[in-house]
Design an enzyme around this catalytic site. Structure first.
Site, PDB file in Angstrom:
ATOM      1  N   LYS A   1       0.824  -1.215   0.000  1.00  0.00           N
ATOM      2  CA  LYS A   1       0.000   0.000   0.000  1.00  0.00           C
ATOM      3  C   LYS A   1       0.856   1.261   0.000  1.00  0.00           C
ATOM      4  CE  LYS A   1      -4.316  -1.418   0.005  1.00  0.00           C
ATOM      5  NZ  LYS A   1      -5.489  -0.848  -0.638  1.00  0.00           N
TER       6      LYS A   1
ATOM      7  N   ASP B   1      -8.386   0.220   6.477  1.00  0.00           N
ATOM      8  CA  ASP B   1      -8.294  -0.997   7.291  1.00  0.00           C
ATOM      9  C   ASP B   1      -6.950  -1.030   8.002  1.00  0.00           C
ATOM     10  OD1 ASP B   1     -10.643  -2.424   6.989  1.00  0.00           O
ATOM     11  OD2 ASP B   1     -10.067  -3.134   5.002  1.00  0.00           O
TER      12      ASP B   1
HETATM   13  C1  LIG Z   1      -2.017  -6.365   2.815  1.00  0.00           C
HETATM   14  C2  LIG Z   1      -3.158  -6.119   1.883  1.00  0.00           C
HETATM   15  N1  LIG Z   1      -3.326  -6.947   0.843  1.00  0.00           N
HETATM   16  C3  LIG Z   1      -4.322  -6.765  -0.037  1.00  0.00           C
HETATM   17  C4  LIG Z   1      -5.231  -5.727   0.105  1.00  0.00           C
HETATM   18  C5  LIG Z   1      -6.348  -5.589  -0.878  1.00  0.00           C
HETATM   19  O1  LIG Z   1      -6.265  -4.432  -1.662  1.00  0.00           O
HETATM   20  P1  LIG Z   1      -7.560  -3.790  -2.303  1.00  0.00           P
HETATM   21  O2  LIG Z   1      -8.421  -3.292  -1.189  1.00  0.00           O
HETATM   22  O3  LIG Z   1      -7.036  -2.710  -3.167  1.00  0.00           O
HETATM   23  O4  LIG Z   1      -8.249  -4.879  -3.067  1.00  0.00           O
HETATM   24  C6  LIG Z   1      -5.095  -4.837   1.182  1.00  0.00           C
HETATM   25  C7  LIG Z   1      -6.007  -3.719   1.368  1.00  0.00           C
HETATM   26  O5  LIG Z   1      -5.925  -2.957   2.314  1.00  0.00           O
HETATM   27  C8  LIG Z   1      -4.022  -5.033   2.098  1.00  0.00           C
HETATM   28  O6  LIG Z   1      -3.818  -4.211   3.140  1.00  0.00           O
END
Ligand SMILES: Cc1ncc(COP(=O)(O)O)c(C=O)c1O
Length: 405
Positions: free
Chosen positions: A76, A121
């Site tokens: 992120k 989150d």
């Molecule tokens: C560690 C991690 N992997 C995957 C995702 C999924 O990303 P997205 O919400 O863009 O689908 C998130 C989202 O916060 C995340 O924190």
């Protein structure tokens, strides 16, 4: 559960998608990210796991390890800074603000009264808070009831003002939008909603850096399958757009994996339009605990994803332990709760011969997984894996020393 997507296409990358996310734009984002000292100057490792591939009877497994991307601990870190830089450049067109200067904090005086806000989150909020601190603007982060205190403290450490609400992730998104409207702040969100697409598009474009590195690291040699974990769908859209444009009609098969309780993308596939999750939306996979699909991301996922599937929390915990353990042939990897969802999905699919067959998995399949986070909540990691992330990293270093001896 697995749902084959009847709307997936295998034509070359559509022009209407290219107008939104493209390799050309991804190149610019990547060059800008190289100016930020919170991002590793090297590409993240693409780790081959031959032992696990043999055990699962597939042709190969590669893990792009985003835990090494940044001190922020997750992929992120690639999204929020790009969206913030592009937003500031749009808002002050006459100032000709260059990305390097912004990341060096040279425009702090211009930005002191500029405030950005977002729901999160955990990981997106940390990325935004850190980027805002570097550039010199104010940042407010809205947290829902299930975000742990550990994650809250990690965000606050980058100078963000925290607003805690009693409701869900989706309610925190609405609260961030309300606060922005009332106070004249700017929402920098990783999810889109009606009338709000430019910023989440820029966030997703930042993620394409991962795909650009993969293409370089493999010399463009393709994988047959790419497993991508889904929250609101932004990670998947960012990677699919790049790999689809690069490989064209010969693109790999994309499988999206979500927690069963937060299955908004799976439900969208069934409905043929962006839909809500059917479960409680509370999952150990905190980054994936999203109840609503990003409509912008869905524009890429509907034609680009071949299969959608859901997993249980226990599947993720098992996969965390598996990666942490390593073996004589496979390097130990620190992978957080959301980071392992792709691997967990692969293992679940391979346990069911019929489902594996439907997804086209066999002994020749070469699978790409993205470990999207390290131990972003270290105490939770230790509790779930039974070992601290530091200890796993020590074993990782010792494994590497042995491999190069
Ligand atoms: C560690 C991690 N992997 C995957 C995702 C999924 O990303 P997205 O919400 O863009 O689908 C998130 C989202 O916060 C995340 O924190």
């Amino acid at each position: 559960m697995l749902a084959a997507n009847p709307r997936a296409t295998r034509a070359s990358y559509p022009d209407e998608l290219k107008a939104m996310l493209s390799i050309e734009k991804a190149r610019e984002s990547r060059a800008w990210l190289a100016c930020w000292d919170k991002i590793s100057p090297e590409a993240t490792p693409l780790r081959e796991l031959p032992g696990l591939a043999a055990k699962l009877a597939v042709g190969g497994i590669g893990v792009k390890d985003e835990s090494a991307r940044s001190v922020l601990g997750s992929f992120k870190a690639l999204g929020a800074p790009i969206a913030l830089v592009r937003l500031i450049r749009r808002l002050w067109p006459a100032h000709d603000l260059d990305a390097r200067g912004l990341f060096e904090g040279r425009y702090r005086s211009l930005l002191t009264h500029f405030t950005v806000v977002s729901a999160t989150d955990g990981n997106h909020g940390k990325g935004l808070a850190a980027a805002a601190q570097t550039l010199g603007c104010r940042c407010v982060i809205v947290l829902h009831a299930n975000v742990s205190v550990e994650r809250e403290q990690a965000i606050a450490a980058y100078g963000a003002v925290i607003v805690r609400i009693a409701g869900s992730y989706d309610e925190s998104v609405a609260e961030a939008a309300r606060l922005a409207a009332v106070n004249g702040w700017h929402v920098v969100s990783d999810t889109s909603y009606e009338g709000y697409e430019d910023i989440p598009r820029d966030v997703m474009q930042g993620y394409a850096t991962i795909a650009a590195e993969i293409v370089e690291q493999t010399g463009g040699r393709g994988y047959t399958h790419v497993f991508l974990q889904g929250g609101v769908g932004g990670l998947a859209a960012g990677l699919i757009s790049y790999l689809w444009e690069f490989h064209g009609a010969h693109r790999p098969r994309f499988v999206v994996v979500e927690p069963q309780q937060a299955d908004c993308l799976y439900q969208s596939a069934l409905a043929g339009r962006p839909a809500r999750a059917t479960g409680s939306v509370d999952s150990v996979m905190a980054g994936l605990a999203c109840g609503e699909t990003s409509p912008l991301a869905w524009k890429f996922l509907q034609p680009g994803v071949d299969d959608f599937m859901t997993i249980h929390d226990d599947d993720a915990v098992d996969a965390m332990r598996l990666l942490a353990a390593g073996s004589d042939t496979d390097v130990p990897i620190v992978a957080g709760e959301s980071g392992v969802a792709g691997l967990a999905g692969l293992i679940v699919l391979l346990r069911d011969a019929q489902a594996a067959g439907k997804a086209g998995l066999d002994g020749a399949s070469r699978i790409l997984l993205i470990n999207t986070e390290g131990a972003t909540a270290p105490a939770t990691y230790r509790e779930l894996v039974g070992e601290s992330a530091e200890s796993v990293l020590e074993r990782q270093a010792a494994w590497r020393d042995r491999a190069t001896a």
